[in-house]
Write a protein that holds these residues in place. Structure first.
Motif, PDB file in Angstrom:
ATOM      1  N   GLN A   1       2.785   2.214  -3.434  1.00  0.00           N
ATOM      2  CA  GLN A   1       1.968   1.824  -4.560  1.00  0.00           C
ATOM      3  C   GLN A   1       1.374   4.166  -3.961  1.00  0.00           C
ATOM      4  O   GLN A   1       0.874   4.424  -5.121  1.00  0.00           O
ATOM      5  CB  GLN A   1       0.648   1.006  -4.349  1.00  0.00           C
ATOM      6  N   GLN A   2       0.784   3.965  -3.430  1.00  0.00           N
ATOM      7  CA  GLN A   2       0.183   5.618  -2.971  1.00  0.00           C
ATOM      8  C   GLN A   2       1.474   5.726  -2.904  1.00  0.00           C
ATOM      9  O   GLN A   2       0.938   7.746  -3.529  1.00  0.00           O
ATOM     10  CB  GLN A   2      -0.057   5.450  -1.236  1.00  0.00           C
ATOM     11  N   ARG A   3       2.452   6.216  -2.042  1.00  0.00           N
ATOM     12  CA  ARG A   3       3.771   6.842  -2.653  1.00  0.00           C
ATOM     13  C   ARG A   3       4.086   7.141  -4.218  1.00  0.00           C
ATOM     14  O   ARG A   3       4.621   8.569  -4.710  1.00  0.00           O
ATOM     15  CB  ARG A   3       4.888   6.343  -1.447  1.00  0.00           C
TER      16      ARG A   3
ATOM     17  N   ILE B   1       1.138  -1.499   0.381  1.00  0.00           N
ATOM     18  CA  ILE B   1       0.220   0.166   0.230  1.00  0.00           C
ATOM     19  C   ILE B   1       0.719   1.049  -0.193  1.00  0.00           C
ATOM     20  O   ILE B   1       0.266   2.571  -0.310  1.00  0.00           O
ATOM     21  CB  ILE B   1      -0.471   0.153   1.178  1.00  0.00           C
ATOM     22  N   CYS B   2       1.801   1.414   0.522  1.00  0.00           N
ATOM     23  CA  CYS B   2       3.203   2.003   0.818  1.00  0.00           C
ATOM     24  C   CYS B   2       3.599   2.558  -0.237  1.00  0.00           C
ATOM     25  O   CYS B   2       3.610   4.247  -1.189  1.00  0.00           O
ATOM     26  CB  CYS B   2       4.509   1.957   2.121  1.00  0.00           C
TER      27      CYS B   2
ATOM     28  N   ASP C   1       6.257  14.478   4.657  1.00  0.00           N
ATOM     29  CA  ASP C   1       6.382  12.925   5.415  1.00  0.00           C
ATOM     30  C   ASP C   1       6.969  13.888   6.615  1.00  0.00           C
ATOM     31  O   ASP C   1       6.241  13.426   8.206  1.00  0.00           O
ATOM     32  CB  ASP C   1       7.574  12.623   5.024  1.00  0.00           C
TER      33      ASP C   1
ATOM     34  N   GLN D   1       1.605   6.785  -6.671  1.00  0.00           N
ATOM     35  CA  GLN D   1       0.255   7.378  -7.147  1.00  0.00           C
ATOM     36  C   GLN D   1       0.788   8.941  -6.915  1.00  0.00           C
ATOM     37  O   GLN D   1      -0.228   9.801  -7.716  1.00  0.00           O
ATOM     38  CB  GLN D   1      -0.839   7.139  -6.825  1.00  0.00           C
ATOM     39  N   TRP D   2       0.705   9.364  -5.671  1.00  0.00           N
ATOM     40  CA  TRP D   2       0.784  10.745  -4.647  1.00  0.00           C
ATOM     41  C   TRP D   2       1.429  10.871  -6.354  1.00  0.00           C
ATOM     42  O   TRP D   2       1.527  13.114  -6.451  1.00  0.00           O
ATOM     43  CB  TRP D   2       1.014  10.844  -3.989  1.00  0.00           C
ATOM     44  N   ARG D   3       2.840  10.928  -7.054  1.00  0.00           N
ATOM     45  CA  ARG D   3       3.561  11.582  -7.611  1.00  0.00           C
ATOM     46  C   ARG D   3       3.186  11.384  -9.467  1.00  0.00           C
ATOM     47  O   ARG D   3       4.040  12.077 -10.027  1.00  0.00           O
ATOM     48  CB  ARG D   3       5.042  10.842  -7.421  1.00  0.00           C
TER      49      ARG D   3
ATOM     50  N   PRO E   1       5.762   2.369   5.978  1.00  0.00           N
ATOM     51  CA  PRO E   1       5.461   3.476   6.078  1.00  0.00           C
ATOM     52  C   PRO E   1       6.169   4.066   7.159  1.00  0.00           C
ATOM     53  O   PRO E   1       6.401   5.546   7.351  1.00  0.00           O
ATOM     54  CB  PRO E   1       3.979   2.770   6.848  1.00  0.00           C
TER      55      PRO E   1
ATOM     56  N   ASP F   1      11.349   4.975  -0.926  1.00  0.00           N
ATOM     57  CA  ASP F   1      11.023   6.027  -2.095  1.00  0.00           C
ATOM     58  C   ASP F   1      12.366   5.490  -3.085  1.00  0.00           C
ATOM     59  O   ASP F   1      12.721   5.372  -4.166  1.00  0.00           O
ATOM     60  CB  ASP F   1      11.536   7.275  -1.472  1.00  0.00           C
TER      61      ASP F   1
ATOM     62  N   LYS G   1       1.730   6.375 -13.116  1.00  0.00           N
ATOM     63  CA  LYS G   1       0.329   4.620 -12.790  1.00  0.00           C
ATOM     64  C   LYS G   1       0.836   3.381 -11.736  1.00  0.00           C
ATOM     65  O   LYS G   1       2.467   3.040 -12.101  1.00  0.00           O
ATOM     66  CB  LYS G   1       0.037   4.633 -13.974  1.00  0.00           C
TER      67      LYS G   1
END
Length: 275
Positions: free
Chosen positions: A31-33, A28-29, A246, A35-37, A217, A224, A40
């Motif tokens: 994927q989200q980090r 999840i971490c 963060d 997508q925030w940028r 997380p 990153d 895809k």
């Protein structure tokens, strides 16, 4: 490259069998980090129903923890050609994070407290052994400094901070390294075996560690690094990630360092990744 042109495929090893102690949070971490940028993201479950070809299609691999019985099931399935696919990906530089039980699959073998030895992939030069059903478990919060030279250097370039990792460990097995680079040096907790002060292992771009709960997380710079390395390997060009806010993660780290009596410069505990 424009982030909207980038695509990341996360290979999630055996989601239903190997996701103990919230390790799905690592997926999840990531994927989200990403997508925030504006990147895809595809999450590809690599389970017993997945054909071997899918293992070759992923850009980053995530493996979590499992009980001994589940590890046996996973190893039987991996022997159907999937183990070779994972080995080829790691040898080629595909990054991955393997926490708790999954690193034991990468070593030569794991000897459970009861039952027969579980043969591993032999990709990393270490063995794991459980001292017996009456042995004390290695459980609790863990802090360690990343000492794997290339990874530590990369993380300092990205965040300008001391590469300290905080996580949670809960393992009965003890891991003993051979000719493979340790991931880090234990500051608080048990690490690989509670004896030699080492934690995890680092090979190519693969991170193996007992630290979970989940890991990423709590340590966004590592998340990153995995994203950046995966994209750089995929597109064969240097990738620079846009910084994220963060502050909450850094405040959580600072609180845990304080609770565990780990002294960290205030600016290091509070500042987020620079990228």
């Amino acid at each position: 490259m424009n982030p909207e042109q980038l695509e990341l495929t996360i290979g999630w090893l055996y989601p239903t069998l190997m996701s103990t102690y919230g390790d799905r949070g690592n997926v999840i971490c990531l994927q989200q980090r990403a997508q925030w940028r504006g990147i895809k993201v595809n999450v590809m479950p690599l389970d017993r129903d997945a054909p071997t070809e899918q293992f070759h299609q992923v850009d980053v691999i995530v493996g979590g923890g499992a009980q001994d019985r589940q590890q046996e099931i996973v190893m039987r399935d991996l022997r159907q050609g999937k183990a070779e696919a994972i080995a080829q990906k790691i040898e080629a530089g595909t990054p991955g994070v393997f926490t708790c039980g999954s690193p034991q699959l990468l070593g030569h073998y794991y000897e459970p407290a009861l039952g027969q030895r579980i043969e591993g992939l032999g990709l990393l030069d270490f063995v794991s052994k459980h001292p017996g059903p009456d042995a004390r478990r290695c459980i609790g919060n863990v802090v360690f400094e990343i000492t794997a030279s290339r990874l530590a250097e990369d993380l300092r370039k990205m965040s300008e901070d001391a590469p300290l990792v905080i996580g949670f460990e809960n393992h009965g097995g003890r891991t003993y390294l051979g000719e493979v680079e340790p991931l880090g040096r234990v500051i608080s907790g048990y690490g690989n075996n509670g004896e030699d002060g080492m934690e995890g292992a680092f090979y190519r771009n693969a991170i193996a560690t007992y630290s979970h709960g989940p890991l990423l997380p709590k340590n966004p710079s590592i998340a990153d690094w995995l994203i950046q390395t995966a994209l750089a390997e995929k597109y064969q060009t240097p990738i620079s990630l846009k910084p994220l806010n963060d502050v909450l993660a850094m405040q959580g780290r600072e609180a845990m360092f304080k609770k565990l009596g780990v002294k960290v410069p205030a600016v290091s505990a509070q500042r987020g990744p620079k990228n």
